[in-house]
Design a protein around this motif. Structure first.
Motif, short mmCIF file in Angstrom:
data_model
loop_
_atom_site.label_atom_id
_atom_site.label_comp_id
_atom_site.label_asym_id
_atom_site.label_seq_id
_atom_site.Cartn_x
_atom_site.Cartn_y
_atom_site.Cartn_z
N PRO A 6 0.83 -1.21 0.00
CA PRO A 6 0.00 0.00 0.00
C PRO A 6 0.87 1.26 0.00
O PRO A 6 1.92 1.30 0.64
CB PRO A 6 -0.80 -0.10 1.30
CG PRO A 6 -0.73 -1.53 1.69
CD PRO A 6 0.58 -2.06 1.16
N VAL A 12 -6.80 6.50 -2.00
CA VAL A 12 -7.69 5.37 -2.24
C VAL A 12 -8.30 5.42 -3.63
O VAL A 12 -8.40 6.49 -4.23
CB VAL A 12 -8.81 5.30 -1.17
CG1 VAL A 12 -8.23 5.06 0.21
CG2 VAL A 12 -9.67 6.55 -1.19
N ASP A 13 -8.72 4.25 -4.11
CA ASP A 13 -9.40 4.18 -5.40
C ASP A 13 -10.90 4.41 -5.20
O ASP A 13 -11.35 4.72 -4.09
CB ASP A 13 -9.12 2.84 -6.09
CG ASP A 13 -9.63 1.63 -5.34
OD1 ASP A 13 -10.49 1.77 -4.44
OD2 ASP A 13 -9.18 0.51 -5.66
N ARG A 15 -13.28 2.44 -4.93
CA ARG A 15 -13.90 1.51 -3.98
C ARG A 15 -13.44 1.74 -2.55
O ARG A 15 -13.83 1.01 -1.65
CB ARG A 15 -13.59 0.07 -4.40
CG ARG A 15 -14.19 -0.30 -5.76
CD ARG A 15 -13.72 -1.65 -6.21
NE ARG A 15 -12.28 -1.53 -6.44
CZ ARG A 15 -11.43 -2.54 -6.44
NH1 ARG A 15 -11.85 -3.75 -6.23
NH2 ARG A 15 -10.15 -2.35 -6.66
N GLY A 16 -12.56 2.73 -2.34
CA GLY A 16 -12.07 3.03 -1.00
C GLY A 16 -10.88 2.20 -0.58
O GLY A 16 -10.50 2.21 0.59
N LYS A 17 -10.26 1.49 -1.52
CA LYS A 17 -9.09 0.65 -1.22
C LYS A 17 -7.83 1.48 -1.47
O LYS A 17 -7.70 2.16 -2.49
CB LYS A 17 -9.09 -0.57 -2.12
CG LYS A 17 -7.97 -1.52 -1.82
CD LYS A 17 -8.04 -2.75 -2.71
CE LYS A 17 -6.84 -3.63 -2.42
NZ LYS A 17 -6.73 -4.73 -3.37
N VAL A 18 -6.88 1.40 -0.52
CA VAL A 18 -5.62 2.14 -0.66
C VAL A 18 -4.87 1.63 -1.90
O VAL A 18 -4.72 0.43 -2.09
CB VAL A 18 -4.74 2.00 0.60
CG1 VAL A 18 -3.40 2.68 0.41
CG2 VAL A 18 -5.45 2.58 1.81
N LEU A 19 -4.42 2.58 -2.73
CA LEU A 19 -3.67 2.22 -3.93
C LEU A 19 -2.32 1.62 -3.59
O LEU A 19 -1.71 1.98 -2.57
CB LEU A 19 -3.45 3.46 -4.80
CG LEU A 19 -4.68 4.08 -5.45
CD1 LEU A 19 -4.31 5.38 -6.15
CD2 LEU A 19 -5.31 3.10 -6.44
N CYS A 24 0.68 4.38 -7.44
CA CYS A 24 0.44 5.70 -6.85
C CYS A 24 1.76 6.48 -6.86
O CYS A 24 2.26 6.83 -7.92
CB CYS A 24 -0.12 5.52 -5.43
SG CYS A 24 -0.81 7.02 -4.70
#
Length: 132
Positions: A6, A12-13, A15-19, A24
């Motif tokens: 991470p 975050v993307d 969907r709320g997921k850390v890139l 990134c």
């Protein structure tokens, strides 16, 4: 860092997921790809602080305000970044307000700054900031 690690900046993307770091800030720190905007540069600079990448911090700091020598605090552990606001002033100037949390010598530290950025020759640079 592995391609699935991470990103330290916490972006975050949809969907709320850390890139992942490679998707990134790794693009800017490891591949000399210019950050597309001031917020991305600021996030990559935070990641550079986390990873101890002094060369990147110097190269992304505008020469007019860059210190002669940059020394990172030994033992400082960065804990998180929150971008409060990204304001485009005009095509080549922007501001980013953020809070970066760290721990140093067993004490929690909050760095709250309104940073100024300039774009020259297609690249964004950190100029300076006001601490809050």
């Amino acid at each position: 860092m592995s391609e699935l690690t991470p990103c330290p900046c916490g972006r975050v993307d949809a969907r709320g997921k850390v890139l992942a770091f490679d998707a990134c800030c790794g693009r800017y720190l490891d591949h000399d790809t210019p950050a597309p905007d001031a917020e991305s540069l600021m996030r990559s600079r935070y990641s550079a602080f986390v990873l101890g990448r002094v060369n990147y911090l110097n190269s992304s700091w505008h020469p007019s305000t860059r210190p002669a020598e940059l020394t990172l605090e030994p033992g400082q552990k960065w804990l998180g970044l929150e971008v409060k606001r990204h304001r485009v002033v005009d095509a080549d100037h922007a501001e980013v307000q953020f809070v970066a949390r760290s721990r140093l010598g067993g004490r929690g530290v909050r760095l709250c700054e309104n940073s100024r950025f300039v774009r020259e020759g297609g690249r964004w640079f950190y100029v300076d900031g006001d601490l809050k």
